[in-house]
Design an enzyme around this catalytic site. Structure first.
Site, mmCIF file in Angstrom:
data_model
loop_
_atom_site.group_PDB
_atom_site.id
_atom_site.type_symbol
_atom_site.label_atom_id
_atom_site.label_comp_id
_atom_site.label_asym_id
_atom_site.label_seq_id
_atom_site.Cartn_x
_atom_site.Cartn_y
_atom_site.Cartn_z
ATOM 1 N N CYS A 44 30.309 37.651 43.181
ATOM 2 C CA CYS A 44 29.567 38.893 43.445
ATOM 3 C C CYS A 44 28.706 38.820 44.697
ATOM 4 C CB CYS A 44 28.685 39.243 42.238
ATOM 5 S SG CYS A 44 27.286 38.121 42.036
ATOM 6 N N CYS A 52 29.576 31.011 41.327
ATOM 7 C CA CYS A 52 29.390 30.061 42.430
ATOM 8 C C CYS A 52 28.354 29.000 42.091
ATOM 9 C CB CYS A 52 28.941 30.820 43.682
ATOM 10 S SG CYS A 52 27.313 31.570 43.462
ATOM 11 N N VAL A 265 10.401 31.640 53.352
ATOM 12 C CA VAL A 265 11.507 31.622 52.396
ATOM 13 C C VAL A 265 11.322 30.468 51.446
ATOM 14 C CG1 VAL A 265 14.001 31.483 52.131
ATOM 15 C CG2 VAL A 265 13.039 32.504 54.186
ATOM 16 N N MET A 266 11.044 30.745 50.191
ATOM 17 C CA MET A 266 10.932 29.642 49.251
ATOM 18 C C MET A 266 12.047 29.793 48.274
ATOM 19 S SD MET A 266 7.484 28.427 49.380
ATOM 20 C CE MET A 266 8.418 27.195 48.673
ATOM 21 N N ASP A 336 8.820 41.361 36.456
ATOM 22 C CA ASP A 336 8.388 41.166 35.067
ATOM 23 C C ASP A 336 7.036 40.471 34.976
ATOM 24 O OD1 ASP A 336 10.418 42.341 33.649
ATOM 25 O OD2 ASP A 336 11.661 40.549 33.552
ATOM 26 N N SER A 1059 50.546 45.238 27.266
ATOM 27 C CA SER A 1059 50.667 44.305 26.135
ATOM 28 C C SER A 1059 52.069 43.760 25.916
ATOM 29 C CB SER A 1059 50.223 44.967 24.812
ATOM 30 O OG SER A 1059 48.970 45.558 24.937
ATOM 31 N N GLN A 1173 42.936 36.762 23.181
ATOM 32 C CA GLN A 1173 43.152 38.146 23.613
ATOM 33 C C GLN A 1173 42.374 39.112 22.724
ATOM 34 O OE1 GLN A 1173 45.109 39.454 26.419
ATOM 35 N NE2 GLN A 1173 44.410 37.392 26.783
ATOM 36 N N GLU A 1240 45.967 44.645 24.640
ATOM 37 C CA GLU A 1240 45.089 45.816 24.765
ATOM 38 C C GLU A 1240 44.468 46.314 23.475
ATOM 39 O OE1 GLU A 1240 47.058 48.492 28.099
ATOM 40 O OE2 GLU A 1240 48.472 47.882 26.566
#
Length: 1308
Positions: A44, A52, A265-266, A336, A1059, A1173, A1240
């Protein structure tokens, strides 16, 4: 300070040094492109999916300890890794050296399907085991909280992890002092453990033991470097950015004077506790957990509240990289921690060259008022969090779309101090996040409440004051405005109750207890550790010992998935002179293109070409679903946001993406912009005429019934969210116009045809190869063809290989997903619940182009009755044309929407008759031999069998009574229970669509190579094919190999989907094997005790061919839409599911407590794959009906373009108990070994969770005296659940008049 410093770190025990580092380089592309370590995957690019994940280890010279933590490589700048050791999946084990126990167990417990998320899962688990060799189940669930999987449904991954725990099989909740395993399943009688059924899919006895002494050591050089501390400030620079790594605080302050605007940048996201600003959130969590254990409770109120939020904040990878200081200073509106720190009188310690200074963390700081903020040259050194005092109470609240790893919709910190035990408010502080551009403090309201006693009148006043002060406009970004207003007061009510309960505990004489009905508001949703059971048929005892059919064989690539050695499209090495292609897409939903100016983009370094629609020839052949995409790139008009307009080709991905941003397109907006189904109906914007099926005489039947009801239900769309985004590499061969296409696609023949068409060559010049794909679910058929055609055109034009890999956001935007549906129904029924007449209308939102939408509406109509016999039925369907990216196939193909509409109607009929929904379901179910609405014969004996068994194994009647008892005792929490049957027809509606072919070679050493037309996308089709060859040729699995799917070996294949992939290709493989056996019969009969090597050599010596093609012409199937009759399906998958949930009526949160599934799967070829499945589809369906929500702006722009905005189920969402049993096989059929395709059908089972929530909401509304039918649309998000449980808080909030504001999003 000097530039051009050297970067030094270790990867998998090898030293890496880099001289000229570009500070913008992230670890992920560095590992994949530079070091060629492709096990770490791109999922992503935003830290939201965990694909990753790597382990980072650092040595602390002060504590002399090594800290191992998981991190997202996609968010880690390599400049930040100086002195660190990085471990990737390749570094812990491989098939070439030895595999690590984590890798072995995930594979052998069947925890991989497509395998794309597996390296990330392995690394999260590995890092946990490096820190805790015998973890608890809580640590396990926590460690995997930042990793998503779209295939497995997580259960087998949890089972693999559990094998490392001290206690593995048990639910770890000794209820009534008895372990679940001692008393049979949940107090049920034990399964009959005869020899027919089996309860396990793997045996733990064979696993490699975990041996911590075998791990890679931390590089001694890095320890020495850390101890010496003689380093200088390091500076890395490129033309766009400079990275400065100061070593001492003094150097950092000097750099801040020189570059005051540069961010630090931490990692982002005595009198008390002082925490260093650079401490990671994960370390903060450990420190607070330690402190709360040691100090008396009255001092740690604040720390407990912070801990509660740190449990769910992001995933462990982000918590380990984000620092406390970074989280505070970034002042994200939905942070948060800031609302809590702001109410807790915390202060910030700053430092600059001028000296130290302290500022309060208050509303002015959060609003970034210059007088209360850091000055440009200052840095945040540490944060003071004071102890709480006696009579002071702090609480934290949040509600998100998903319980973990999701930004809060609203969160809050609240603190009250009474000074002494008189219950008079001395101090009050309340802060909210998610309800404004920054964290909002309700200071005025709190001021007015000081001096009042802590009672109901104070609460009522507080609610009114706060709603007035924390006001949210109707058009507020993020939408969900009424839900947010309700949460503001619901949280306040929870706080009031929490404090009242503590006061009563401290001084029972002066403080009245809570009204008993309010106690349930304080309990957390029912939660305990996961456990699951499985029950399946053992393989036939009469079959040969080496015959693998019916055994839970591990996925062929399982071990390679877990070691990162499995090669996906983008893992293929760079080809010489390779180019990269990226797309420029439309930013308007309906507009004329006035001009396209690519001059600025073309002038950038590395840009080779920019293609527009004018460069491409029109496509000559017509394809089934490409009726109106003759133009692959739009030239004059765009019909949706995300439509392809240009393609930018450059030397590298970075250059191509930079250039794409410089292409200037001028639009002129057109009317109308149609986004919703209602707008399409209003504008009569449809594709094709309506489709219609009729059975019996509906109009007559309506005259005979006792009651008639009409209703409607909306189902939202769904994103495929396959873990591997659309990927392709096109390589021109340089002679005879030949071209090779390597692609992640479900339909190689279509890729071949469309490529040949755009290049104006014959199909025999284009070869399409697919080794494996990282998930597809229907999303890699039509759009993939268009993307490949454009990429192939570019490759052909320049005579150079071209790669195209979509980023996650582009992929979600361009490719569309499941169709949103509107279903309208009119049902005529008797008072006993029998439905005699049903008239249904289906509308699906197709988007701008037809794609597969007509097939989807047809399939939905053919399958709409689910498991019920409606003697008189009329159903009609329309495909709506709108200005959205065109929707396409997605697992289940119309049935998950159509089935939900029918079940919603049944639920409403039950409510009208005053009967439980299960009764009405049973009374309307098909009985044994019957006929479907399209007049196909059907035998539903196994449907009844599944229903009965599910009733029994789920102890339905007992639990229904328990749920009712729970609901009568709890006002603010409700449980719901629902049971739903399933009849899923399998077949593709035509013989041609079901044909399949295979090719089997036997070599002279007795080994076998097999290839077929099916695509391996995680469902294990290749594994099943090898099982077929092994059975047919009586040859061990180890002698059989399968390389991948290619149009070179198998021509004219059908798409893999529906299927039936294993079914059809398996019959073709079987045919090829039988042809070979027939040829070799004389040879084998001469030497019956010989080996395959002997037979192959003998056959060769007698000139007998050892290669055969196999073919299956397809199941007889047809449907005539004129007459509405036919035999479209080969067989039916039956099942039943029962789910129980608990909801929090104040926040809309829900917890899946237990699900029981019984499925009729025929004779399972591989129970491990089949169960995988079923449960994977179930969890995907559960996501569809509960948390997966797509948001579009009123202009048709998709907001939800990645895992940060779009929530698929994570490990925290799966039912805490999951029991799956496969019905013993009963009849033989002409499918492959009488098996059934299960890809399916399971998606629809997820709607049992929808109806269980529905049941819980109904209980809440009944208790509150709310009348009327309850109509809930899908997905049932926290927002819909909360707003349906109406109470004094939903009534108290201000509501905006529709039309008085422009909403942030439009319900599609």
């Amino acid at each position: 300070m000097e530039g051009g410093a050297e970067l030094l770190f270790y990867v998998n025990g090898r030293k890496v040094t880099e001289k000229n580092v570009d500070p913008e380089t992230m670890l992920l592309p560095y590992l994949r492109k530079k070091l060629r370590l492709t096990g770490t995957k791109y999922g992503c690019g935003g830290g939201g999916c965990g694909a990753c994940t790597v382990m980072i280890s650092r040595y602390n010279p002060i504590t002399k300890k090594i800290r191992h933590y998981p991190a997202n490589a996609c968010l880690t700048p390599i400049c930040s890794l100086y002195g660190a050791a990085v471990t990737t999946v390749e570094g812990i084990g491989s098939t070439k050296t030895r595999i690590h126990p984590v890798q072995e167990r995930i594979a052998k417990c069947h925890g991989t399907q497509c395998g794309f998320c597996t390296p990330g899962m392995v690394m999260s688990l590995y890092t946990l085991l490096r820190n805790h060799p015998e973890p608890t189940l809580t640590q396990l669930n926590d460690a995997l909280g930042g990793n998503l999987c779209r295939c497995t449904g997580y259960r087998p991954i949890i089972n693999a992890c559990k094998t490392f725990c001290k206690t593995s099989g048990c639910c770890q909740s000794k209820e009534n002092g008895v372990c679940c395993l001692d008393q049979g399943i949940n107090g049920l009688p034990e399964f009959e453990e005869g020899n027919e059924t089996s309860l396990k899919l793997f045996s733990e006895e064979e696993f490699l033991p975990l041996d911590p002494t075998q791990e890679l050591i931390f590089p001694p050089e890095l320890m020495t470097m850390a101890e010496k501390k003689t380093q200088k400030t390091r500076i890395f620079g490129s033309d766009r950015m400079t990275w400065i790594s100061p070593v001492t605080l003094k150097e950092l302050l000097e750099a801040k004077v020189k570059y005051p605007q540069a961010p630090v940048v931490m990692g982002n996201t005595s009198v008390g506790l002082t925490l260093g600003a650079a401490v990671s959130l994960a370390e903060v969590k450990d420190i607070l957990a330690n402190v709360t254990r040691k100090l008396p409770e009255e001092k740690t109120q604040m720390y407990h509240a912070l801990l509660k939020h740190l449990e769910t904040l992001a995933g462990p990878q982000i918590r380990n990289m984000a620092s406390l200081g970074g989280h505070i200073v970034s002042r994200h509106p939905d942070s948060d921690l800031n609302p809590l720190l702001a109410v807790g009188n915390c202060s910030l310690n700053l430092l600059s060259k001028e000296g130290r200074r302290q500022i309060p963390l208050n509303e002015q700081f959060l609003r970034k008022c210059p007088s209360a903020d850091l000055k440009p040259e200052e840095i945040l050194i540490s944060v003071n969090i004071p102890y709480s005092r006696k009579w002071e109470f702090v609480s934290a609240f949040r509600q998100a779309q998903r319980q973990q790893n999701a930004l809060a919709i609203v969160n809050s910190g609240m603190r009250v101090c009474f000074g002494k035990g008189d219950g008079i408010i001395r101090e009050l502080s309340i802060a909210y996040g998610g309800v404004g551009p920054t964290t909002i403090l309700a200071n005025n309201s709190c001021q007015k409440l000081i001096g009042r006693p802590w009672n109901e009148e104070m609460l009522d006043a507080a609610c009114r004051l706060i709603l007035d002060e924390v006001s949210l406009p109707g058009s507020a970004p993020g939408g969900r405005v009424e839900f947010k207003r309700t949460l503001i007061v619901s949280f306040l009510f929870k706080f009031y109750l929490e404090v009242s309960q503590i006061l009563k505990g401290m001084d029972p004489v002066h403080y009245p207890g809570l009204a008993s009905k309010n106690e349930s508001a304080l309990e957390d949703l029912h939660s305990r550790h996961y456990w699951s059971t499985l029950k399946y048929q053992n393989a036939d005892p009469k079959q040969l010992s080496q015959d693998p059919v019916g055994h839970p064989i591990m996925h062929l690539s399982g071990i390679k998935h877990a070691t990162g050695e499995a090669v996906y499209c983008d893992d293929m090495p760079v080809v010489d002179r390779e180019l990269f292609l990226t797309f420029v897409t439309s930013s308007r939903a309906h507009a004329k293109i006035v001009s396209i100016d690519a001059s600025a983009a073309l002038s950038l370094p590395g840009v080779v070409d920019i293609l527009t629609g004018e460069h491409l020839p029109s496509i000559t052949t017509t394809f089934d679903f490409l009726t109106d995409a003759d133009q692959l790139l739009s030239t004059d008009e765009v019909s949706c946001v995300g439509q392809l307009v240009c393609a930018v080709i450059a030397d590298s991905e970075v250059q191509a993406r930079r250039a794409a941003q410089q292409v200037k397109i001028v639009y002129q907006d057109l009317e109308p912009v149609i986004l919703t189904i209602e707008e399409a109906i209003q504008n009569k914007s449809f594709f094709e005429p309506e489709r219609k099926l009729e059975y019996g005489n509906v109009d007559e039947a309506f005259k005979m019934v006792d009651q008639i009801l009409e209703g409607e239900i909306h189902t939202g769309g769904q994103e495929h969210f396959y873990m591997e985004t659309q990927s392709m590499l096109v390589v021109p061969k340089g002679e005879d116009q030949e071209i090779d296409v390597y692609v992640s696609a479900q339909f190689p023949k279509y890729i071949q045809d469309i490529t040949a068409s755009i290049l104006k060559v014959s199909a025999n010049k284009v070869m399409c190869h697919v080794k494996r794909i990282g998930g597809a679910f229907g999303g890699k058929v039509t759009k993939t063809g268009v993307l490949v055609a454009i990429t192939a055109f570019a490759a052909n034009k320049h005579g150079r290989p071209v790669r195209c890999i979509l980023e996650r956001g582009e992929d979600i935007l361009i490719t569309g997903g499941r169709h949103p549906y509107l279903g309208k129904y009119k049902a005529g029924f008797m008072n006993d619940g029998r439905i005699l007449a049903l008239d249904v209308e289906h509308y699906n939102n197709a988007g701008a182009f037809l794609d597969e939408s007509l097939f989807v509406i047809e399939t939905g109509l053919l399958k709409l009755e689910n498991a019920y016999k409606f003697p008189n039925l009329r159903c009609r369907g329309w495909v709506c044309r709108t200005n959205l990216p065109s929707n396409t196939a997605l697992r289940g193909f119309g049935f998950p929407q159509a089935g939900l509409i029918t079940e919603a109607c049944i639920t409403e009929v039950a409510a009208k008759c005053g009967l439980p929904p299960e009764k009405v379901r049973m009374i309307n179910m098909y009985k044994e031999i019957d006929q479907t609405p399209y007049k196909q014969e059907i035998n539903t004996k196994n449907l009844t069998q599944c229903w009965k068994e599910c009733m029994a194994t789920s102890s339905y009647t007992l639990r229904k009574a328990a749920v009712e008892k729970f609901n009568s005792e709890n006002y603010w929490k409700k449980k719901g229970l629902a049971m739903v049957p399933l009849k899923y027809p399998v077949g593709l509606g035509s013989v041609a669509a079901c044909q399949a072919a295979a090719l089997v070679h036997i070599y002279l050493d007795g080994s076998v190579l097999v290839t077929h037309g099916g695509i391996e996308m995680g469902q294990g089709v290749h594994t099943k094919m090898i099982q077929v060859v092994s059975r047919e040729l009586r040859i061990p699995l180890s002698s059989i190999h399968l390389r991948g799917t290619s149009t070179e070996t198998i021509p004219n294949t059908n798409a893999s989907g529906g299927s039936v992939v294993a079914d059809l290709n398996g019959l073709a493989v079987k045919d090829a094997c039988q042809t070979l056996l027939k040829r070799l019969k004389p040879i084998i009969s001469k030497n019956p005790k010989g080996t395959w090597k002997d037979w192959a050599q003998a056959a060769f010596n007698e000139s007998i061919s050892l290669s055969a093609t196999g073919y299956f012409r397809g199941y007889e199937s047809n449907i005539n839409w004129e007459t509405g009759e036919g035999h479209p399906f080969e067989y039916f998958v039956y099942g039943a599911v029962c789910s129980e949930v608990e909801i929090d009526c104040l926040t809309g949160a829900h917890k899946n407590i237990r699900t029981d599934i019984v499925m009729d799967v025929g004779y399972s070829i591989n129970p491990a794959l089949d169960v995988g499945q079923i449960e994977g589809a179930f969890i995907q369906g559960m996501g569809l009906y509960t948390i997966e929500e797509l948001n579009y702006s009123p202009q048709g722009v998709l907001y939800t373009r990645g895992p940060n905005q779009y929530k698929i189920p994570a490990i925290c969402d799966i039912p805490m108990e999951l029991h799956i049993s496969l019905l013993p096989p009963s009849e033989n059929s002409n499918t492959l070994y009488s098996s059934k395709g299960l890809g399916e059908s399971g998606v629809f089972l997820g709607c049992s969770v929808f109806f269980a929530i529905h049941d819980a909401i109904r209980a809440a509304r009944q208790e509150r005296g709310l009348p009327g039918p309850l109509r809930l649309n899908s997905p049932l998000t926290p927002e819909k659940i909360r707003m349906a449980c109406e109470d004094k808080f939903t009534k108290m909030i201000p509501r905006d008049e529709p039309g008085s504001y422009v909403p942030w999003s439009v319900p599609i």
